[in-house]
Design a protein around this motif. Structure first.
Motif, PDB file in Angstrom:
ATOM      1  N   VAL A   1       4.236 -10.620  -5.647  1.00 57.83           N
ATOM      2  CA  VAL A   1       5.236  -9.642  -6.079  1.00 57.83           C
ATOM      3  C   VAL A   1       4.539  -8.650  -7.000  1.00 57.83           C
ATOM      4  N   ALA A   2       5.254  -7.563  -7.361  1.00 58.18           N
ATOM      5  CA  ALA A   2       4.613  -6.464  -8.083  1.00 58.18           C
ATOM      6  C   ALA A   2       3.950  -6.907  -9.380  1.00 58.18           C
ATOM      7  N   SER A   3       4.645  -7.682 -10.192  1.00 62.19           N
ATOM      8  CA  SER A   3       4.077  -8.109 -11.471  1.00 62.19           C
ATOM      9  C   SER A   3       2.862  -9.012 -11.262  1.00 62.19           C
ATOM     10  N   GLU A   4       2.900  -9.878 -10.233  1.00 66.07           N
ATOM     11  CA  GLU A   4       1.751 -10.735  -9.929  1.00 66.07           C
ATOM     12  C   GLU A   4       0.561  -9.898  -9.486  1.00 66.07           C
ATOM     13  N   THR A   5       0.825  -8.847  -8.737  1.00 64.08           N
ATOM     14  CA  THR A   5      -0.249  -7.970  -8.287  1.00 64.08           C
ATOM     15  C   THR A   5      -0.920  -7.284  -9.469  1.00 64.08           C
ATOM     16  N   MET A   6      -0.121  -6.839 -10.436  1.00 64.04           N
ATOM     17  CA  MET A   6      -0.682  -6.172 -11.611  1.00 64.04           C
ATOM     18  C   MET A   6      -1.536  -7.137 -12.428  1.00 64.04           C
ATOM     19  N   VAL A   7      -1.106  -8.378 -12.545  1.00 65.08           N
ATOM     20  CA  VAL A   7      -1.913  -9.385 -13.242  1.00 65.08           C
ATOM     21  C   VAL A   7      -3.214  -9.625 -12.481  1.00 65.08           C
ATOM     22  N   LEU A   8      -3.115  -9.706 -11.160  1.00 61.46           N
ATOM     23  CA  LEU A   8      -4.303  -9.891 -10.324  1.00 61.46           C
ATOM     24  C   LEU A   8      -5.306  -8.768 -10.546  1.00 61.46           C
ATOM     25  N   ILE A   9      -4.846  -7.524 -10.518  1.00 59.94           N
ATOM     26  CA  ILE A   9      -5.740  -6.379 -10.709  1.00 59.94           C
ATOM     27  C   ILE A   9      -6.299  -6.371 -12.122  1.00 59.94           C
ATOM     28  N   PHE A  10      -5.510  -6.803 -13.091  1.00 63.59           N
ATOM     29  CA  PHE A  10      -5.993  -6.882 -14.471  1.00 63.59           C
ATOM     30  C   PHE A  10      -7.178  -7.845 -14.566  1.00 63.59           C
ATOM     31  N   VAL A  11      -7.023  -9.042 -13.998  1.00 67.08           N
ATOM     32  CA  VAL A  11      -8.105 -10.021 -14.031  1.00 67.08           C
ATOM     33  C   VAL A  11      -9.307  -9.516 -13.237  1.00 67.08           C
ATOM     34  N   LEU A  12      -9.055  -8.841 -12.130  1.00 68.73           N
ATOM     35  CA  LEU A  12     -10.143  -8.260 -11.351  1.00 68.73           C
ATOM     36  C   LEU A  12     -10.941  -7.283 -12.205  1.00 68.73           C
ATOM     37  N   ASN A  13     -10.264  -6.516 -13.050  1.00 71.24           N
ATOM     38  CA  ASN A  13     -10.948  -5.585 -13.939  1.00 71.24           C
ATOM     39  C   ASN A  13     -11.766  -6.307 -14.999  1.00 71.24           C
ATOM     40  N   VAL A  14     -11.271  -7.449 -15.479  1.00 67.65           N
ATOM     41  CA  VAL A  14     -12.052  -8.250 -16.420  1.00 67.65           C
ATOM     42  C   VAL A  14     -13.365  -8.677 -15.766  1.00 67.65           C
ATOM     43  N   ALA A  15     -13.255  -9.205 -14.546  1.00 66.21           N
ATOM     44  CA  ALA A  15     -14.457  -9.633 -13.825  1.00 66.21           C
ATOM     45  C   ALA A  15     -15.385  -8.450 -13.552  1.00 66.21           C
ATOM     46  N   ALA A  16     -14.808  -7.294 -13.225  1.00 63.01           N
ATOM     47  CA  ALA A  16     -15.619  -6.117 -12.930  1.00 63.01           C
ATOM     48  C   ALA A  16     -16.361  -5.632 -14.176  1.00 63.01           C
TER      49      ALA A  16
END
Length: 434
Positions: free
Chosen positions: A278-293
């Motif tokens: 869902v939208a909020s889960e996607t935003m959390v996913l992208i946030f963590v992806l940015n941490v890894a990046a």
């Protein structure tokens, strides 16, 4: 270990200048994170276009149009900036354009569901993304003026790492507001405009640090002439052909950056439509992806100066191939999280290595011009990758798993095209006076 060791900087370059330069990556990353990847992309498809069958194609078409504009104009803009020592001046103008267009995206939910809303959103995405791309190329052209050849990977890594921190800040603030709004039953048409204003504000304010701290070190080149955009593009390509390793890098960039573009522009759509986020889960996913990046960009900035830019890029392309395979086969949210984590590390390191290699192989007197060619290559990739994904999805009856698996071919092609590049030979050619 000092954050900005002077051994990585050119004589006379102060650490505050590098900080100012890195802050531009901090400033503009919120745009791609929030607008292109996490929030507006999904809202355009599901909210403005109301999930119409052509919605995803319209989104990729808007991005492709902006990339095409940049492809054919950035080399001329870069040459003009080199000629007049005006990289910083042009950077201020393009930043202003992107900030204003991003803020204007807040108006689009008021026209959702109609042709006018779709047209307005597409037009603003085209304008904002074109200005963003101009700024990305211009800021990259400052890199060889700041870093030594041996320290270019470190400095490029600092910039990308700062960028992902900026992306996390913008996305984090937007996520907090989205969760607050959803808890009160407010619809996306309410919170999406606010996220656009947050993103524009962070971009504009953070970029002021760059404008205040980063000087224009280039000097005007009165002996060079200025041609039309098409003539300059042909001229720059003709000149670049003399630098064969730089040209191999451009072709390699077109290939692997096409795959990266798929991850950036379609990650949220894939996560929601295929995996079930869902939208909020996607935003959390992208946030963590940015941490890894951010971690990947910073760490690989040091590693690539030790093991070499070419080896570093090879490792990250292998990681990208793994991401495509995992994403195509997993069926659970937990499994997709593994793919996202690897993608984050690979994204930061591959972006950093590509920019550092460009600065290493570009002639010092034509930095903005040759970074314009790099922008040409990355924007061509951003057309090829997402449109190929969309075409394969359409041809397979909506099977995005086959499309993401096919994206691995772009990374495999990048690996093969990386093989002929000789970094030392290319550096000697770049330093040779022609």
């Amino acid at each position: 270990m000092a954050l900005f060791p002077t051994s990585a900087l050119r004589p006379g370059v102060r650490k505050r200048e590098v900080f100012g330069w890195a802050m531009y990556d901090f400033a503009n990353s919120g745009y791609t994170t929030v607008v292109i990847t996490a929030v507006f992309a999904a809202y355009f498809v599901g909210g403005i276009a109301k999930g119409a069958p052509w919605a995803t194609f319209a989104w990729t078409a808007a991005l492709s149009t902006s990339y095409a504009i940049v492809m054919f104009t950035m080399p001329a803009i870069g040459a003009w900036a080199d000629l007049r020592a005006a990289k910083k001046r042009v950077l201020v103008m393009t930043t202003t354009g992107c900030v204003l267009a991003t803020a204007a995206l807040a108006l689009t939910p008021g026209f959702a569901g109609g042709a006018m809303g779709v047209a307005l959103a597409m037009a603003l995405v085209i304008v904002s993304n074109a200005f963003y791309s101009y700024g990305e190329s211009l800021t990259g052209a400052f890199l060889p003026e700041l870093a030594t050849a041996e320290g270019m990977g470190k400095v490029s890594g600092w910039g990308w790492a700062f960028g992902y921190v900026g992306g996390m800040l913008a996305l984090g603030l937007c996520l907090a507001y989205v969760l607050w709004s959803q808890a009160r039953g407010l619809p996306a048409a309410h919170f999406v405009p606010v996220t656009m204003l947050i993103t524009a504000a962070i971009y504009g304010v953070a970029a002021c640090a760059t404008f205040a701290l980063l000087p224009e070190r280039a000097v005007p080149q009165a002996s060079r002439s200025q041609d039309s955009a098409w003539t300059q593009l042909r001229t720059t390509f003709r000149q670049a052909r003399a630098y064969r390793d730089f040209m191999w890098l451009l072709v390699c960039t077109v290939c692997y950056q096409g795959g990266v573009a798929v991850a950036i522009t379609l990650a949220a759509i894939y996560a929601e439509q295929v995996i079930g986020f869902v939208a909020s889960e996607t935003m959390v996913l992208i946030f963590v992806l940015n941490v890894a990046a951010a971690l990947g960009a910073f760490a690989f900035g040091y590693v690539q100066d030790r093991i070499g830019h070419k080896v570093s890029l090879t490792v990250t392309l292998l990681a990208w191939i793994a991401v495509c395979v995992i994403a195509a086969w997993v069926t659970t949210k937990g499994g997709f999280w593994w793919a996202a984590a690897i993608a984050g590390l690979a994204m930061g390191s591959s972006q950093s290595a590509g920019r550092a290699m460009t600065g290493y192989l570009a002639p010092p007197q034509q930095l903005a011009e040759f970074f314009g060619l790099w922008t040409f290559a990355t924007r061509l990739a951003s057309i090829i990758g997402p449109l190929s994904f969309g075409a394969i999805t359409w041809a397979t009856g909506g099977n995005q798993r086959i499309a993401i698996l096919s994206t691995a071919v772009l990374f495999i092609g990048g690996l093969l095209l990386l093989l002929p590049i000789d970094m030392q030979r290319g550096r000697k050619a770049a330093l040779h006076t022609r």
